[in-house]
Write a protein that holds these residues in place. Sequence first.
Motif, PDB file in Angstrom:
ATOM      1  N   THR A  64       0.870  -1.177   0.000  1.00 26.17           N
ATOM      2  CA  THR A  64       0.000   0.000   0.000  1.00 26.17           C
ATOM      3  C   THR A  64       0.904   1.224   0.000  1.00 26.17           C
ATOM      4  OG1 THR A  64      -0.043  -0.085   2.400  1.00 26.17           O
ATOM      5  CG2 THR A  64      -1.938  -1.031   1.253  1.00 26.17           C
ATOM      6  N   PHE A  65       0.322   2.409  -0.240  1.00 23.64           N
ATOM      7  CA  PHE A  65       1.141   3.611  -0.212  1.00 23.64           C
ATOM      8  C   PHE A  65       1.439   3.940   1.247  1.00 23.64           C
ATOM      9  CE2 PHE A  65       1.902   8.173  -0.201  1.00 23.64           C
ATOM     10  CZ  PHE A  65       2.842   8.273  -1.213  1.00 23.64           C
ATOM     11  N   ASP A  66       2.562   3.418   1.742  1.00 19.26           N
ATOM     12  CA  ASP A  66       2.851   3.483   3.174  1.00 19.26           C
ATOM     13  C   ASP A  66       4.333   3.791   3.358  1.00 19.26           C
ATOM     14  OD1 ASP A  66       3.404   2.999   5.824  1.00 19.26           O
ATOM     15  OD2 ASP A  66       2.082   1.267   5.971  1.00 19.26           O
ATOM     16  N   MET A  67       4.609   5.028   3.782  1.00 22.97           N
ATOM     17  CA  MET A  67       6.000   5.461   3.883  1.00 22.97           C
ATOM     18  C   MET A  67       6.753   4.778   5.019  1.00 22.97           C
ATOM     19  SD  MET A  67       6.839   7.279   1.459  1.00 22.97           S
ATOM     20  CE  MET A  67       5.716   6.397   0.421  1.00 22.97           C
ATOM     21  N   VAL A  68       6.035   4.465   6.096  1.00 22.61           N
ATOM     22  CA  VAL A  68       6.692   3.800   7.221  1.00 22.61           C
ATOM     23  C   VAL A  68       7.144   2.410   6.788  1.00 22.61           C
ATOM     24  CG1 VAL A  68       6.360   2.911   9.548  1.00 22.61           C
ATOM     25  CG2 VAL A  68       5.347   5.095   8.897  1.00 22.61           C
ATOM     26  N   LYS A  69       6.247   1.718   6.111  1.00 22.13           N
ATOM     27  CA  LYS A  69       6.578   0.386   5.623  1.00 22.13           C
ATOM     28  C   LYS A  69       7.746   0.457   4.640  1.00 22.13           C
ATOM     29  CE  LYS A  69       2.945  -2.679   5.189  1.00 22.13           C
ATOM     30  NZ  LYS A  69       1.776  -3.070   4.380  1.00 22.13           N
ATOM     31  N   MET A  70       7.722   1.498   3.814  1.00 19.53           N
ATOM     32  CA  MET A  70       8.790   1.619   2.824  1.00 19.53           C
ATOM     33  C   MET A  70      10.138   1.817   3.522  1.00 19.53           C
ATOM     34  SD  MET A  70       9.061   4.111  -0.434  1.00 19.53           S
ATOM     35  CE  MET A  70      10.592   4.139  -1.370  1.00 19.53           C
ATOM     36  N   ALA A  71      10.149   2.642   4.576  1.00 19.24           N
ATOM     37  CA  ALA A  71      11.395   2.848   5.339  1.00 19.24           C
ATOM     38  C   ALA A  71      11.865   1.529   5.928  1.00 19.24           C
ATOM     39  CB  ALA A  71      11.160   3.877   6.438  1.00 19.24           C
ATOM     40  N   GLN A  72      10.935   0.734   6.411  1.00 19.73           N
ATOM     41  CA  GLN A  72      11.304  -0.568   6.981  1.00 19.73           C
ATOM     42  C   GLN A  72      11.898  -1.490   5.916  1.00 19.73           C
ATOM     43  OE1 GLN A  72       7.463  -1.489   8.505  1.00 19.73           O
ATOM     44  NE2 GLN A  72       7.795  -0.438  10.463  1.00 19.73           N
TER      45      GLN A  72
END
Lengths: 308, 373
Positions: A64-72
Amino acid sequence: MKKLVIAAVTAISTYCGMLTADTSRVVVVSHGQPQDPFWSVVKNGVDEAAKEAQVKVEYRAPDTFDMVKMAQIIDAAIATKPNGLVVSIPDKDALSDSIKKAVNNGIPVISMNSGADAYKQLGVKLHVGQSEYLAGKGAGERMRQAGVKNGLCINHEQGNAGLDQRCDGFVEGMKGKAAILAVSTDPTEIRNALLAYLNKNRNIDGILTLGPIGADPTIAAIEQAGAAGKVKIGSFDLSPAILKAIKKGSMDFAIDQQQYLQGYLPVIFLAQYSKYGVLPNGEVQTGPGFVTKENANQVVELSKKGIR
Amino acid sequence: MNSTTTASAVDIAKDERLRNQSIIRKAMHRPELGAVAGALLVFGFFGIFAGDSGMFSASGTINFLEVSAQLGIIAVAAALLMIAGEFDLSIGSMIAFSGLVVAIPVSVWGLPMWMAIIIAFIGAVGIGYLNGYLVVRTKLPSFIVTLAFLFILRGLAIGFTRLITGRTQVGGLKEAAENDWLASLFHGEVGTSLFSWLAKIGWLETNFAGQPMVTGIPVSIIWWMVIAALATWVLLMTRFGNWIFACGGDANAARNVGVPVNKVKITLFIFTALAATVFACLQVLDAGSADTNRGLLKEFEAIIAVVIGGALLTGGYGSAIGAVFGALIFGTVQMGIFYTGVNTDWFKVFMGVMMLLAVMFNNYVRKKATESH
């Protein structure tokens, strides 16, 4: 440095069982969801580059468009110590810690697609992409020159900074004589919403959509409203349907940011960098290019293959 | 009050154990009453704030009915399943999956459209069966099992499409759909000659080009009506309908009196998968393309429509007509904002508030109606 090389070699050998010196591993982390047609083309570019440069590439994206997940995901990629990292940076604040960590760990990082305004401060070596705002502005100016008086920007993913910038740029390019209409991603809903809007605002004579998701229903709505030819339609990004509409004349132009190159070039660059230490300097602009009736034919075949 | 019952009803019901009720009183106790009232409230709202905008013109009406219809098709199926005490969260993903099962064979392998549609429906029966079988066999909540299928089906749709086509959208289906006997069931409009005649005599508005604004009734609306009628008939007139209520009311008690609970539930899971496939076919043939992104969040919209329609989340109570009105409320609110001229930045707030008001009003009306026993 020695430690890094050893770790990299171990990683490679466990990963593919090969121990050739020129084989390197690159991780690509994008914010675009895999089901987005746009990012399919990026991934095709990545895959092609991996084949040509004989690089092991892992492509990762949050679902999903999720910046926190992307950082992880970026953090996880750093932990595997790749020889290079490619990231898109749609949100500098959310991703800066992770990207800086990669840079501080000696991993060469190239940003692609979004991040033109942020890459330098984060220590990213190079940016490959297109400025969304300028591209939107270009579309607006083009519409205005074509005689459009009242524009409309159809945003199917409100809150996505890149898409919002395109619409903002369009309004600027139209000198403020444009509205923004937020819609869902459902084709029937988009078409009927637009019909409703046009019915209320009959002076709209130019519409910009932000991708195939919005473009196809828009063409249908214009035809259904009997306004074909009276309303100019432009779109971002290409799809077989958009190209067909351009050839037919029911759509006026599409803005191609050649995202295939956004996937392809960083991988090639990183491969070269890991081999010889060479890298271009500064930003590599992949767009905007305008596809119109004149040059649509050559693009059609490539689009079917997922290259444009 | 009850002494005013119509004479004919008295003739039929001589059994003194039955209490005679007026038709109005009977209607008051139907689960869909609240939803009908909610729909009237929503229409009233838009009548005041968007009445002069063309929302309730012929074209405007078709416009929001079409959106309601597509949602309504899956909502009716979801309603039956929910009455039987189960959920299907895989509906949205199923829409994308089925759409691609129709699109890929046609555009990549050159199969005729009708064959691809049949394959998709057979596939839907299989997936619905699998969903239902796993639910009744593992005794896990259907919420969990179908949540797994929400991911599995979406993932399969993305994975296979990318593997086969290198893209996530499959287009170019318009040509294949032309003159296809089965595709015509899911595509186009009904009553076109009637509408052009109405336009000619000036009863219908015309568009920029002088053509009638509405050229016919979209087939999705017909599908909606047919599926709703069928579901209502099954629910109210057949033994299977009683079984559905029994399953959702108390599955064990139902089993003890011989209701084949597992069979009922599996059948209903197949029904939701089939409804999702109908939805998929309608959109694929209308848009001429399939997309791995289709049907996002539709499972929740369907459940919302069912709940607005007066069904209980716990099962055992509800109606198909309620789901029809729930979908109508949802579709009307969704499209209505474009007529009110409200800045679309506020779209979701507006939607949420309207939904909440409709459901609260719906509950209030139902409570008022049922407390006067």
